[in-house]
Design an enzyme around this catalytic site. Structure first.
Site, short mmCIF file in Angstrom:
data_model
loop_
_atom_site.label_atom_id
_atom_site.label_comp_id
_atom_site.label_asym_id
_atom_site.label_seq_id
_atom_site.Cartn_x
_atom_site.Cartn_y
_atom_site.Cartn_z
N GLU A 161 0.81 -1.23 0.00
CA GLU A 161 0.00 0.00 0.00
C GLU A 161 0.84 1.27 0.00
OE1 GLU A 161 -0.57 -2.67 1.81
OE2 GLU A 161 -2.52 -3.35 1.06
N HIS B 132 -12.39 -5.87 7.98
CA HIS B 132 -13.07 -5.53 6.73
C HIS B 132 -14.24 -4.60 7.01
CE1 HIS B 132 -10.95 -9.27 5.75
NE2 HIS B 132 -10.88 -8.78 4.53
#
Ligand code: TPP
Ligand code: MG
Length: 736
Positions: free
Chosen positions: A466, A536
């Site tokens: 990322e 999540h």
């Protein structure tokens, strides 16, 4: 502090013979190189003095690194190649054309300091016309930018039309002149300690994968502050560790030898310019002046070790070499040094008279001074889609309209590139060509079909890294491309946090508008997934709205997503575009395709339900839940709740909130993130502060419990704010 002395008998370049020449440099160029090295050292000495006199506020020396810096500067081309130096690269910057006066302006923090106007520390270089790109202070966060910069150069060489600025584009391109060279090289340097940073390895991997023309220069002075290299780097040699990277050209040199260094950079640059791949130059240097003025290396280095280093001092070695080669005699050396001293004296005197920027300028250039994304220029109407006779245009999901907006914008603007994890249809293109597979296009399929339509130059998968996604995008955007990258889940944005907090959002401000990096980071965010669990389901938007320089958008429905994404892409600021996963395919908030020009200005809230008794301020997935609660309350008790969808969290629409609360005299702020220190805390504080006289009740909040989101749906329900929580809070507040 004086220049460190070394024994005259020490030869340069291991006894190089006169007949071998000077690695392609003339005698004049050698004298020039020495002048630069000497100047660099003497600027350090001057600054140290000025710091002790409290005339400057920080000092970071380039001492011991002069030879490798000057060599790189002579082998590469200012204003043609691109440079991501670090704080020891004073000599490099001088070789590229930075003036000593400009360096002293940095020290005093002058308004006229061309690198930052007094915003960033000295030795943090930024000179747009020389292509020296603004430098931050985290070790190694520039390395990924260099990779992105090289990628941008190559992209532009392959897509030269992308550099065009269409007349009346009305977007960021009007202010983003783009230049590139087909054989340009990007230089990036770092210290030996910095090679321990994860981003270094992400950058090496990306450069090797892309065979990118980046020269990585590790200036190895054997220490990272007090930590010696054998404690930092397994086996003590970074060269050995990186030797397995494919496609690289490797050099390991004595970086105190300007000729050996110059020859290495010539070879490295040639390799890169030929498009063969990146290069790695490992230069062994010394650090004679401790880490910084705040450090005293005698606390952890014995004299014997320091004296050994002093024998290799690049400034004295080069001076001895010039004398031995008969390039300069004593008189010539004296003359040169005198000239340098006189020039530095004048530069210091001038810099000490320079004024700081006026305090009222401190918020200038947090955002683009050229494009105001809140302005009416971004306020356009949807164009009704034509549908078959007697039929209404299809209602599209948020996922559909985000995909459509990306497609429309990519058609319109060739500078847009999309990358991230799994965003491509299929990296093995031949499978698509042979029609063996349909393609994926993102784990939520938001980028489906874009690689097939626009090619894998423009839509591609990145490694699972990322920081690299945001760092490379930042480098590309600095060159004028418009990356629209994806972070697959908000829960995994954290490796990119350094890039977002310390780079992306600071570049324009810290370079005093010398550089900027408008780009879009799309992120799937949020819970209510029944089974999403801790990793999540996260929200956490307030962590990003807390960052100056970053726009944060959070739509709750298809039409807003389309309009705001287009604004995000066309504007001139970095934007974090938060897409609620639960809303991607929800039946709530579907809309017809609004056409390829539909935009919504930033910072304009929407009253999704008018009311008179109570104001609910919210956004994202709480909107449909708040509507449900409000409708129930109205049905049952006739209470009319006004619901405001903020849509954009930075900037935010205070006027709409204030107008509504002044009318209803009651305010409830609702958000999906954990209650304490959340986004709504700021709103509640402002209402209490500025609308105190209007209030008939305390400002209340409804939000998630201060815990993580659990996997078990019953627990998830208990943790995240539910329609009933909103209902009870509304009822209570309306009655207050
Ligand atoms: C991410 C980060 N961690 C820590 C620091 C504090 N720091 C500044 S310089 C430095 C040492 C760097 O050593 P090295 O990379 O070898 O470069 P050198 O200073 O020796 O040239 C440290 C730990 C920082 N600036 N950034
Ligand atoms: Mg070091």
């Amino acid at each position: 502090m004086a220049t460190t002395k070394t024994e005259p008998k020490l030869a340069l370049a291991n006894g190089r013979q006169k007949s071998k020449g000077y690695e392609g440099l003339t005698r004049e160029q050698l004298i020039h190189a020495y002048r630069l090295m000497y100047t660099s050292r003497r600027i350090d000495d001057r600054e140290i003095l000025l710091k002790r006199q409290q005339k400057i506020f920080f000092q970071m020396s380039g001492a011991g690194h002069e030879a490798v810096g000057v060599a790189a500067g002579l082998a590469l081309k200012a204003g043609y190649d691109w440079f991501y130096p670090y704080y020891r690269d004073r000599a490099l910057c001088l070789a590229l054309g930075v003036e000593p006066y400009q360096m002293f302006l940095q020290g005093v923090g002058a308004a006229d300091d061309p690198s930052s106007g007094g915003r960033q520390m000295p030795s943090h270089w930024s000179y747009p016309s020389l292509h020296i790109v603004t430098q931050s202070s985290p070790t190694g966060s520039q390395i990924l930018h260099a990779v992105g910069c090289a990628e941008a150069g190559r992209y532009l060489a392959r897509h030269p039309k992308a550099a065009d600025i269409p007349a009346d584009s009305g977007d960021y391109r009007q202010f983003r002149e783009v230049s590139f060279q087909n054989d340009e090289v990007t230089y990036v340097s770092l210290g030996d300690g910095t090679s321990s940073e994860g981003e270094f390895w992400e950058a090496m991997n990306a450069a090797a994968l892309g065979k990118l023309p980046v020269i990585f220069c590790v200036e190895d002075n054997g220490y990272a502050i007090s930590v010696p290299v054998e404690v930092q780097t397994a086996g003590g040699s970074i060269s050995r560790l990186v030797s397995g990277f494919p496609n690289f050209h490797f050099e390991e040199i004595d970086g105190t030898d300007p000729l050996a260094s110059f020859a290495a950079f010539q070879r490295a640059a040639k390799y890169c310019r030929q498009g063969l791949g990146p290069a790695f130059v490992h230069a062994h240097v010394i650090r004679p002046y401790s880490h910084s003025l705040s450090d005293d290396e005698r606390l952890y280095r014995p004299d014997s070790e320091r004296e050994r280093d002093a024998q290799r001092d690049p400034v004295t070695r080069t001076q001895m070499y010039l004398l031995r080669e008969g390039i300069l005699d004593d008189k010539g050396i004296n003359q040169l040094e005198k000239e340098v001293e006189a020039a530095l004296q004048t530069a210091v005197d001038r810099a000490l008279e320079a004024l700081p920027s006026p305090p009222e300028t401190v918020t200038n250039y947090l955002y683009s001074p050229n494009i105001d994304a809140s302005s009416s220029a971004f306020d356009t109407q949807p164009i009704a889609e034509t549908a078959a006779e007697g039929k209404k245009p299809a209602a599209r999901t948020m996922a559909d309209l985000i995909n459509a907006t990306l497609r429309d914008e990519m058609k319109r603007d060739e500078r847009i590139v999309i990358f991230g994890e799994d965003v491509a249809d299929c990296s093995r293109e031949e499978y698509l060509k042979q029609k063996l597979v349909k393609g994926k296009g993102g784990v939520f399929k938001l980028t489906f079909g874009l690689q097939c339509e626009f090619g894998n130059d423009r839509v591609f998968n990145s490694p699972l890294a990322e920081a690299a996604i945001v760092g490379r995008a930042t480098g590309m955007a600095t060159r004028g491309l418009k990356p629209v990258v994806e972070i697959q889940f908000f829960d995994y944005i954290w490796p990119a946090m350094m890039q977002i907090r310390d780079e992306l959002s600071t570049i324009r401000w810290r370079s005093n508008n010398g550089f900027s990096c408008p780009l879009v980071i799309r992120v799937a965010i949020g819970g209510y997934l029944t089974g999403g669990a801790i990793y999540h389901s996260q929200c956490g938007e307030s962590i990003f709205t807390h960052i100056p320089g970053l726009r944060v958008v959070f739509p709750s429905n298809s039409l807003d997503a389309a309009g705001l994404l287009r604004t995000a892409i066309r504007c001139d600021d970095p934007v974090l575009f938060l897409e609620h996963k639960r809303l991607y395919r929800e039946s709530y908030g579907r809309a017809a395709y609004p056409g390829p020009e539909y935009m919504i200005p930033f910072g304009k809230a929407k009253v999704v339900q008018p009311g008179t008794d109570l104001t609910v301020i919210t956004y994202g997935a709480v909107i449909p839940r708040a509507l449900q609660a409000a409708q129930k309350l109205e049905r049952e008790q006739g209470v009319k709740v006004e619901i405001i969808d903020l849509r954009c969290l930075n900037p935010f629409d205070w006027d709409t909130m204030a107008t509504s609360v002044s009318k209803t005299n009651r305010a409830l702020v609702a958000y999906e993130d954990t209650l304490s220190w959340g986004y709504g805390a700021e709103i509640a504080a402002r209402i209490a502060d500025q609308l105190f006289d209007q209030l008939d009740a305390p400002v209340r909040r409804v939000a998630a419990k201060d815990t993580f989101v659990a996997y078990q749906p019953i627990l998830e329900d208990a943790i995240l704010p539910q329609p009933n929580d909103l209902y009870l809070a509304m009822k209570d507040l309306a009655r207050y």
